[in-house]
Design a protein around this motif. Sequence first.
Motif, PDB file in Angstrom:
ATOM      1  N   TYR A   1      45.026  33.496  34.062  1.00  0.00           N
ATOM      2  CA  TYR A   1      44.057  32.454  33.699  1.00  0.00           C
ATOM      3  C   TYR A   1      44.752  31.112  33.528  1.00  0.00           C
ATOM      4  CZ  TYR A   1      40.606  29.884  30.919  1.00  0.00           C
ATOM      5  OH  TYR A   1      39.742  28.932  30.446  1.00  0.00           O
TER       6      TYR A   1
ATOM      7  N   TYR B   1      38.034  29.683  40.000  1.00  0.00           N
ATOM      8  CA  TYR B   1      38.762  30.165  41.180  1.00  0.00           C
ATOM      9  C   TYR B   1      38.302  29.437  42.433  1.00  0.00           C
ATOM     10  CZ  TYR B   1      41.240  33.666  44.010  1.00  0.00           C
ATOM     11  OH  TYR B   1      42.102  34.286  44.865  1.00  0.00           O
TER      12      TYR B   1
ATOM     13  N   TYR C   1      42.815  37.417  45.128  1.00  0.00           N
ATOM     14  CA  TYR C   1      41.609  38.008  44.532  1.00  0.00           C
ATOM     15  C   TYR C   1      41.672  39.538  44.554  1.00  0.00           C
ATOM     16  CZ  TYR C   1      36.919  40.022  45.388  1.00  0.00           C
ATOM     17  OH  TYR C   1      35.824  40.834  45.427  1.00  0.00           O
TER      18      TYR C   1
ATOM     19  N   GLN D   1      44.210  41.394  36.614  1.00  0.00           N
ATOM     20  CA  GLN D   1      43.404  40.849  35.526  1.00  0.00           C
ATOM     21  C   GLN D   1      42.021  40.396  36.005  1.00  0.00           C
ATOM     22  OE1 GLN D   1      45.775  37.757  33.711  1.00  0.00           O
ATOM     23  NE2 GLN D   1      47.472  39.128  33.256  1.00  0.00           N
ATOM     24  N   GLU D   2      41.706  40.749  37.265  1.00  0.00           N
ATOM     25  CA  GLU D   2      40.410  40.393  37.857  1.00  0.00           C
ATOM     26  C   GLU D   2      40.103  38.910  37.649  1.00  0.00           C
ATOM     27  OE1 GLU D   2      37.562  43.093  36.169  1.00  0.00           O
ATOM     28  OE2 GLU D   2      38.087  44.683  37.591  1.00  0.00           O
ATOM     29  N   ILE D   3      41.023  38.102  38.126  1.00  0.00           N
ATOM     30  CA  ILE D   3      40.942  36.669  37.886  1.00  0.00           C
ATOM     31  C   ILE D   3      39.702  36.048  38.522  1.00  0.00           C
ATOM     32  CG2 ILE D   3      42.405  36.171  39.896  1.00  0.00           C
ATOM     33  CD1 ILE D   3      42.338  34.232  36.573  1.00  0.00           C
ATOM     34  N   TYR D   4      39.317  36.526  39.697  1.00  0.00           N
ATOM     35  CA  TYR D   4      38.129  35.959  40.341  1.00  0.00           C
ATOM     36  C   TYR D   4      36.845  36.434  39.654  1.00  0.00           C
ATOM     37  CZ  TYR D   4      34.381  35.201  43.682  1.00  0.00           C
ATOM     38  OH  TYR D   4      33.188  34.829  44.249  1.00  0.00           O
ATOM     39  N   GLN D   5      36.767  37.717  39.345  1.00  0.00           N
ATOM     40  CA  GLN D   5      35.565  38.253  38.725  1.00  0.00           C
ATOM     41  C   GLN D   5      35.296  37.619  37.361  1.00  0.00           C
ATOM     42  OE1 GLN D   5      37.923  39.882  40.233  1.00  0.00           O
ATOM     43  NE2 GLN D   5      37.233  41.742  41.286  1.00  0.00           N
ATOM     44  N   ASN D   6      36.359  37.335  36.603  1.00  0.00           N
ATOM     45  CA  ASN D   6      36.191  36.778  35.258  1.00  0.00           C
ATOM     46  C   ASN D   6      36.019  35.259  35.255  1.00  0.00           C
ATOM     47  OD1 ASN D   6      36.432  39.314  34.078  1.00  0.00           O
ATOM     48  ND2 ASN D   6      38.666  39.177  33.987  1.00  0.00           N
ATOM     49  N   HIS D   7      36.567  34.597  36.282  1.00  0.00           N
ATOM     50  CA  HIS D   7      36.497  33.131  36.314  1.00  0.00           C
ATOM     51  C   HIS D   7      36.162  32.663  37.738  1.00  0.00           C
ATOM     52  CE1 HIS D   7      38.471  33.398  32.390  1.00  0.00           C
ATOM     53  NE2 HIS D   7      39.379  34.176  32.971  1.00  0.00           N
TER      54      HIS D   7
END
Length: 371
Positions: free
Chosen positions: A292, A241, A226, A231-237
């Motif tokens: 993603y 996550y 995180y 790509q801010e994977i947690y913030q966007n999904h």
Amino acid sequence: MKLYKQRLLSDAQLKRLSEHQYSCQSCSILDTFLQSYWNWLVSKVPIWLAPNLITILGLVINIITALILVWYSPDAKLEAPRWACALCGLGLFIYQSLDAIDGKQARRTGTANPLGELFDHGCDSISTVFVALSACIAVQLGYYPGWMFFQCFCAVTLFYCAHWQTYVSGTLRFGRVDVTEAQFTIMGILAISAIFGPSVWSTKGTSVLSPVIPFSMVLVPAFIIYQKSTQEIYQNHPALYILAFGLVAAKVTNRLVVAHMTKSEMDYMDWSLLGPTMLFLNQYFNTFVNEYYVLWLCLIWVSVDLMRYCYQICQEICDHLHIELFRIPYPGGPQKVIPPTSSALEKNGSGGKKQQSDEEDSMPLLDNASH
């Protein structure tokens, strides 16, 4: 007779090396916090002390303290003395401190050059091997050779991948949770082993901390991935996550319940951890695949693995107890009375006899009910 010595670097390589400029980006949490300590420490270093000498001194201390642990526990199964764990933790702290100030000393003395960068990273590559090995010995991971193999070579691989990323991008990048945080985590592990003994981590007994390790293998990667995600994977999904890592935690929790009920050990290795590993390695390969898609692949993997595990566990227990999971074989029929064991009778004493007489009194009622 003069022996011919082949050169490793050509004239063109040496020319480009002299033109090399060090580029680094860091947003590490601990690096920011420790800057004042490192600035104070380098101010106490004699101005005549060469930066590379500081680096090699820290490496030698780290290697010696790690080899002491290896001496007392070469198979990573024997319990090393607590003082050896404490000494190894101290050696790692000294190495980390000296490694952090060698560049400051170079800039302070005006002796910064490409050789210093190469010397620093070369020592780090050697230190990684000894640090990973000492951590495995401190938790007696030799009982799980496959997991020990993965842990040690994963550390070496991640170090290589970090510099592979530097080779491609031209900049060495450190995330919010990176090398310094990992080093202090290992210092914490060594400190706990020094205080309570290495057996505190082992599943070969009644250790309280042994179940913490499998769960930390879920929580720590979840936090690191995180924090390091570009790509801010947690913030966007966030939902996706949490589902992915939550199902891994559910699998580990189920294994803990099974270990408790079967009075057995809880292994550290679990196939569901392969899901977070996909995300972890993808980041170190400069996010070669969109995070993603990797997150979806991780979720599918851990979901299938959890369902497979639950099905197999339930099936094995049903086969052993001769029961069915979602069906009562004879609804309304005679109930199966499980007699108390002899140990239970001895423990209950007269109470056990009373319970037995009560069951005998109730048997005619059950017979009548069945008719």
